[in-house]
Design a protein around this motif. Structure first.
Motif, PDB file in Angstrom:
ATOM      1  N   GLY A   1      -0.152  36.831  54.707  1.00  0.00           N
ATOM      2  CA  GLY A   1      -0.395  35.832  55.730  1.00  0.00           C
ATOM      3  C   GLY A   1       0.789  35.622  56.638  1.00  0.00           C
ATOM      4  N   TYR A   2       1.554  36.681  56.867  1.00  0.00           N
ATOM      5  CA  TYR A   2       2.762  36.569  57.681  1.00  0.00           C
ATOM      6  C   TYR A   2       2.649  37.468  58.916  1.00  0.00           C
ATOM      7  N   ALA A   3       3.691  38.219  59.209  1.00  0.00           N
ATOM      8  CA  ALA A   3       3.733  38.947  60.481  1.00  0.00           C
ATOM      9  C   ALA A   3       2.600  39.948  60.632  1.00  0.00           C
ATOM     10  N   GLU A   4       1.996  40.349  59.529  1.00  0.00           N
ATOM     11  CA  GLU A   4       0.885  41.293  59.627  1.00  0.00           C
ATOM     12  C   GLU A   4      -0.329  40.672  60.320  1.00  0.00           C
ATOM     13  N   LEU A   5      -0.315  39.326  60.507  1.00  0.00           N
ATOM     14  CA  LEU A   5      -1.445  38.640  61.138  1.00  0.00           C
ATOM     15  C   LEU A   5      -1.233  38.366  62.620  1.00  0.00           C
ATOM     16  N   GLY A   6      -0.019  38.632  63.136  1.00  0.00           N
ATOM     17  CA  GLY A   6       0.194  38.393  64.551  1.00  0.00           C
ATOM     18  C   GLY A   6       1.302  37.396  64.830  1.00  0.00           C
TER      19      GLY A   6
ATOM     20  N   ARG B   1       4.261  35.921  62.461  1.00  0.00           N
ATOM     21  CA  ARG B   1       5.647  36.360  62.645  1.00  0.00           C
ATOM     22  C   ARG B   1       6.589  35.166  62.664  1.00  0.00           C
ATOM     23  N   GLU B   2       6.175  34.085  63.303  1.00  0.00           N
ATOM     24  CA  GLU B   2       7.012  32.901  63.316  1.00  0.00           C
ATOM     25  C   GLU B   2       7.119  32.297  61.916  1.00  0.00           C
TER      26      GLU B   2
ATOM     27  N   ILE C   1      12.724  39.410  49.047  1.00  0.00           N
ATOM     28  CA  ILE C   1      11.967  40.660  49.098  1.00  0.00           C
ATOM     29  C   ILE C   1      10.549  40.291  49.491  1.00  0.00           C
ATOM     30  N   GLY C   2      10.067  40.876  50.588  1.00  0.00           N
ATOM     31  CA  GLY C   2       8.755  40.533  51.103  1.00  0.00           C
ATOM     32  C   GLY C   2       8.881  39.882  52.470  1.00  0.00           C
ATOM     33  N   PRO C   3       7.884  39.063  52.835  1.00  0.00           N
ATOM     34  CA  PRO C   3       6.658  38.734  52.086  1.00  0.00           C
ATOM     35  C   PRO C   3       5.698  39.911  52.068  1.00  0.00           C
ATOM     36  N   ASN C   4       4.522  39.658  51.486  1.00  0.00           N
ATOM     37  CA  ASN C   4       3.514  40.710  51.389  1.00  0.00           C
ATOM     38  C   ASN C   4       4.052  41.892  50.596  1.00  0.00           C
ATOM     39  N   ALA C   5       4.895  41.578  49.590  1.00  0.00           N
ATOM     40  CA  ALA C   5       5.537  42.631  48.789  1.00  0.00           C
ATOM     41  C   ALA C   5       4.669  43.015  47.600  1.00  0.00           C
ATOM     42  N   PHE C   6       4.896  44.228  47.093  1.00  0.00           N
ATOM     43  CA  PHE C   6       4.247  44.684  45.869  1.00  0.00           C
ATOM     44  C   PHE C   6       5.076  44.305  44.652  1.00  0.00           C
TER      45      PHE C   6
ATOM     46  N   HIS D   1       6.256  44.303  59.891  1.00  0.00           N
ATOM     47  CA  HIS D   1       7.631  44.587  59.493  1.00  0.00           C
ATOM     48  C   HIS D   1       8.618  43.869  60.409  1.00  0.00           C
ATOM     49  N   ALA D   2       9.554  43.184  59.781  1.00  0.00           N
ATOM     50  CA  ALA D   2      10.527  42.392  60.536  1.00  0.00           C
ATOM     51  C   ALA D   2      11.707  43.256  60.964  1.00  0.00           C
TER      52      ALA D   2
END
Length: 512
Positions: A307-312, A316-317, A334-339, A465-466
């Motif tokens: 629910g972070y930058a991968e959504l737009g 990203r903010e 580490i992350g977010p959206n990490a395995f 990806h940041a």
């Protein structure tokens, strides 16, 4: 924060997050007039001995005049920087431009007096060395070419900070005071010192994530199923050697454990330190979890939440705010959206990941940005490694997700002198800082084989990806990897095969 200035606006580009010697993070920024109370509180926590070494006499408290002087700067001739954790000062450094007689001056005078003060609880963490690097860069930007510092002979720690910095310098002793003169022009030695400090600090910061003494999984469901519950079971079944805790605010008050693991309704209820927190709650609840982790002294976070930058743009903010919030407490993410992460060392046995089984222990380090690729790599390595044990298994595994903070560069710093890793495998979808990656890859590849798959054949950055886009053609990146001594392959099958081959045999003798 105000932007007070007699001559220059607040120099926001001087702000930086700095990794310290012990792996913690501090935020370095210019001091403003709004910091008066922070400065007073900071000074009250400094020991009488440290105050004496700074001011050469008993100096129990700062006067109103002192506070005004130390918080009002023009950011040209008078500059002050603070290192902060959780918004509070832990160290300060300042310079004042002077003329040949030591009197206050303006440009074109190119000399300045510099002085530090580090809170006793944070001495020994490399704060002063990091602050010297930053104040020197600021001074060069403002036309200052030399620093002078007066230090009491008993202040051996500060003398060592100056002498170890690698700048050309002169030393004299007059009237019971050591007087140091530093030429701020970078030298080969000063650059080497900075890179060595960077390597030790960043490696240590990753080590704290991969070898924690205690782990809390936040967001564990009461019933089987769910991400948090799964990771808790993976940690337990993998034989994690440290203390393990399950945390969920919705646990009943009378619930004391989940499948043999202590259960708590809040992180604050955990009796004892927590080194690593695995966060598996919805993204909108992550900020309160990060605050709780910071208050408890957690050293690092593995954020599995999506629910972070991968959504737009909105995501990203949210991702940028996550990193700012964590770094304010000195934590890495580490992350977010990490395995997740894995460390198979016998003294750790950490499987803080979505992988249901602990990989076979071995000498191969793995880094991926994609969880799906991570699963495929672990599976192929397990199958193709066959019955061979001891070397063809995994030493450490990091799947960094959106790479909001910890990236492949940080993991390279860790692998460089990790005695448990003989071969490093990386699946990279983008390279955020090609120059730094080239430098680190070249150094690592000289010590142990480094094999890379360049996953994304385009100049952009995978969504979420940041990192900044490299904007380099694929062929250019391939040439960069070759020049660094990296072994580049085209598929994950080739990546695994190359890794197994290199793990089974020593490097050939020779100068290359």
């Amino acid at each position: 924060m105000q932007n007070p200035s007699d001559r220059h606006e607040y120099p926001a580009h001087w702000e930086a997050d700095v990794v310290l010697r012990d792996g913690g993070i501090t935020h370095v920024r210019p001091i403003t007039e709004d910091d008066a109370q922070r400065l007073v509180s900071f000074y009250e926590q400094v020991s009488d001995e440290s105050k004496y070494l700074r001011f050469f006499s008993p100096y129990p408290r700062l006067s109103a005049k002192d506070v005004h002087r130390f918080t009002h700067h023009d950011y040209v001739d008078r500059v002050g920087l603070a290192a902060t954790v959780g918004g509070d000062f832990i160290a300060t450094v300042r310079y004042d431009r002077v003329d040949a007689t030591g009197m206050p001056a303006s440009a074109p005078a190119d000399e300045a007096e510099v002085a530090f003060l580090v809170q006793d609880a944070h001495q020994g963490r490399g704060v002063a060395s990091a602050m010297l690097e930053h104040i020197a860069a600021v001074a060069r930007e403002r036309g200052v070419r030399r620093f002078t510092a007066e230090v009491l002979p008993a202040n051996t720690k500060m003398i060592k900070v100056f002498t170890d910095a690698g700048y050309a310098q002169k030393r004299s002793y007059e009237d019971g005071v050591v007087r140091l003169h530093l030429d701020l022009e970078p030298t080969g030695r000063s650059l080497a010192v900075q890179q060595a400090r960077e390597q030790r600090a960043e490696a240590r910061s990753v080590r704290r994530l991969l070898a924690p003494g205690s782990v809390a999984v936040i967001g564990v469901s009461r019933t089987p199923g769910g991400v948090g519950r799964g990771v808790l079971e993976h940690l337990r079944d993998g034989g994690f050697t440290g203390a393990l805790h399950a945390v969920n605010a919705s646990f009943p008050e009378d619930l004391t454990e989940i499948e043999g693991v202590p259960a708590h309704r809040s992180l604050g209820a955990v009796d004892g330190p927590v080194d690593l927190a695995v966060v598996a709650v919805p993204a909108d609840r992550v900020p309160e979890v990060v605050d709780a982790c910071g208050a408890h002294g957690v050293q690092g976070l593995v954020v599995l939440s999506a629910g972070y930058a991968e959504l737009g743009p909105e995501g990203r903010e949210r991702q940028r705010q996550l990193v700012r919030q964590a770094r304010a407490f000195g934590m890495r993410v580490i992350g977010p959206n990490a395995f997740g992460v894995v460390n198979t060392a016998p003294g750790v046995r950490l499987n803080a990941s979505l992988a249901p089984e602990m990989p076979r222990a071995g000498r191969i380090g793995l880094f991926t940005q994609s969880g799906a690729i991570g699963v495929a790599l672990l599976s192929r390595l397990h199958r193709r490694g066959g019955g061979v044990t001891g070397v063809t298994g995994v030493s450490t595994f990091v799947s960094a997700g959106n790479r909001a903070d910890v990236s492949g560069n940080d993991v390279l710093q860790y692998w460089y002198d990790d005695p448990e890793t003989d071969v490093a495998l990386m699946y990279l979808e983008s390279i955020g800082n090609p120059r730094k990656f080239n430098r680190l890859a070249r150094r690592t590849a000289a010590a142990k084989p480094l094999v890379v798959v360049q996953g994304a054949r385009h100049s952009g950055v995978p969504q979420g990806h940041a990192v900044r886009a490299t904007r380099l053609p694929h062929d250019t990146v391939s040439a960069l990897l070759r020049q660094a001594g990296v072994i580049r392959v085209d598929t994950i099958t080739e990546l695994v095969d190359a890794g197994l081959l290199l793990a089974r045999q020593p490097l050939p003798a020779g100068p290359r």
